[in-house]
Design an enzyme around this catalytic site. Structure first.
Site, PDB file in Angstrom:
ATOM      1  N   ASP A 115       8.860  -1.994   4.189  1.00 59.22           N
ATOM      2  CA  ASP A 115       7.962  -1.513   2.805  1.00 59.22           C
ATOM      3  C   ASP A 115       8.473  -1.037   1.887  1.00 59.22           C
ATOM      4  OD1 ASP A 115       7.282   1.598   3.434  1.00 59.22           O
ATOM      5  OD2 ASP A 115       7.916   0.710   5.102  1.00 59.22           O
ATOM      6  N   GLU A 158      -2.060  10.292   4.949  1.00 58.88           N
ATOM      7  CA  GLU A 158      -1.016  11.177   5.465  1.00 58.88           C
ATOM      8  C   GLU A 158      -1.528  12.462   4.798  1.00 58.88           C
ATOM      9  OE1 GLU A 158       3.059  10.411   3.961  1.00 58.88           O
ATOM     10  OE2 GLU A 158       2.009   8.385   3.917  1.00 58.88           O
TER      11      GLU A 158
END
Length: 271
Positions: free
Chosen positions: A73, A159
């Site tokens: 990623d 998150e």
């Protein structure tokens, strides 16, 4: 898989019209053809790549290297990527940062998307969520910046943000889950496939995000297998390093594995 679904649609159509459905032998032939097609595509996947790591871990349980399908990623921090070289080295998928909050777009997203597409690397985009804006506003921002046509489902990155200069809210778990569902529903309606949720150990434990139904997860765990850090959780992707080294990419990059064999990887993409 697509051949099988097509065959089942034909059967249903013929039965609805009162006509005779294909014989079992015909369906078996179609299924065999689909299996052969999947096997051929799986054979093209570069498996068990030998990526480096600036901060290697001695895994106390099943190591990421035992999984055959690996990917990365990336965001604006990875600038010039030789996607062809990365693909040959074993990058089988890439998740590309596209947006965050309701007004930030990653300046490298379009470049990374074109590079991945040209090299034949399946890609999806991810959105970094902030709890100071509504799910609807953030989903609209993502849709505005990410065109249809991705080969993978997109990703909602949730998150805690304790170092943010603008938003450090920590809502109750039920509010987190409610907002996540809204975001997932909006993107699924627009792109036709439900996004994956990416999250971290503390966020997963604090919010109960793992209880969301009909949702697949990409879990971060850079020092132990997810079986240890997320007991009982089912995951599709595991981010096992933030300090990886991949040919064609200058500097460190996040490394991930897909939970399954190459054949499973092809079928998962085609669902």
């Amino acid at each position: 898989m697509r051949l099988i679904v097509f065959a089942m649609a034909i059967v249903a159509s013929l039965q609805g019209c009162g006509r005779r459905a294909p014989e079992p032998a015909v369906l078996e032939q179609i299924e065999a053809q689909d299996a052969a097609r999947i096997a051929a595509l799986a054979a093209q996947v570069v498996t068990y790549p030998d990526f480096g790591d600036d901060d290697p871990v001695e895994w106390d349980r099943r190591a990421p290297q035992t999984y055959p399908v690996h990917g990365i990623d990336v965001s604006r921090w990875q600038t010039d990527i030789d996607w062809q070289q990365a693909q040959r080295a074993g990058v089988s998928f890439a998740f590309l940062k596209a947006t965050e909050g309701g007004d930030v777009a990653d300046p490298m997203f379009a470049t990374h998307r074109r590079g991945a597409e040209t090299a034949g690397v399946p890609w999806g985009a991810y959105h970094y969520y902030y709890f100071c804006r509504s799910a609807e506003e953030q989903a609209r921002w993502f849709i505005r910046n990410v065109p249809r046509g991705a080969s993978l489902p997109h990703v909602l990155d949730m998150e805690w943000t304790p170092k943010s200069k603008t938003c450090r809210l920590r809502p109750h778990g039920r509010d987190v889950r409610r907002e996540a569902r809204k975001f997932l529903d909006l993107l699924e309606a627009h792109y036709g496939r439900r996004p994956v949720i990416y999250t971290t150990v503390d966020f997963f434990a604090d919010t109960g995000i793992g209880t969301l139904h009909d949702t697949e997860f990409w879990l971060r765990s850079v020092a132990a297998h997810p079986q240890k850090t997320y007991p009982g959780a089912y995951w599709v992707f595991w981010q096992y390093s933030g300090t990886g080294r991949v040919p064609g990419i200058e500097g460190p990059v996040d490394l991930n594995v897909f939970r399954g064999a190459p054949e499973g990887w092809i079928r998962w993409q085609e669902r």
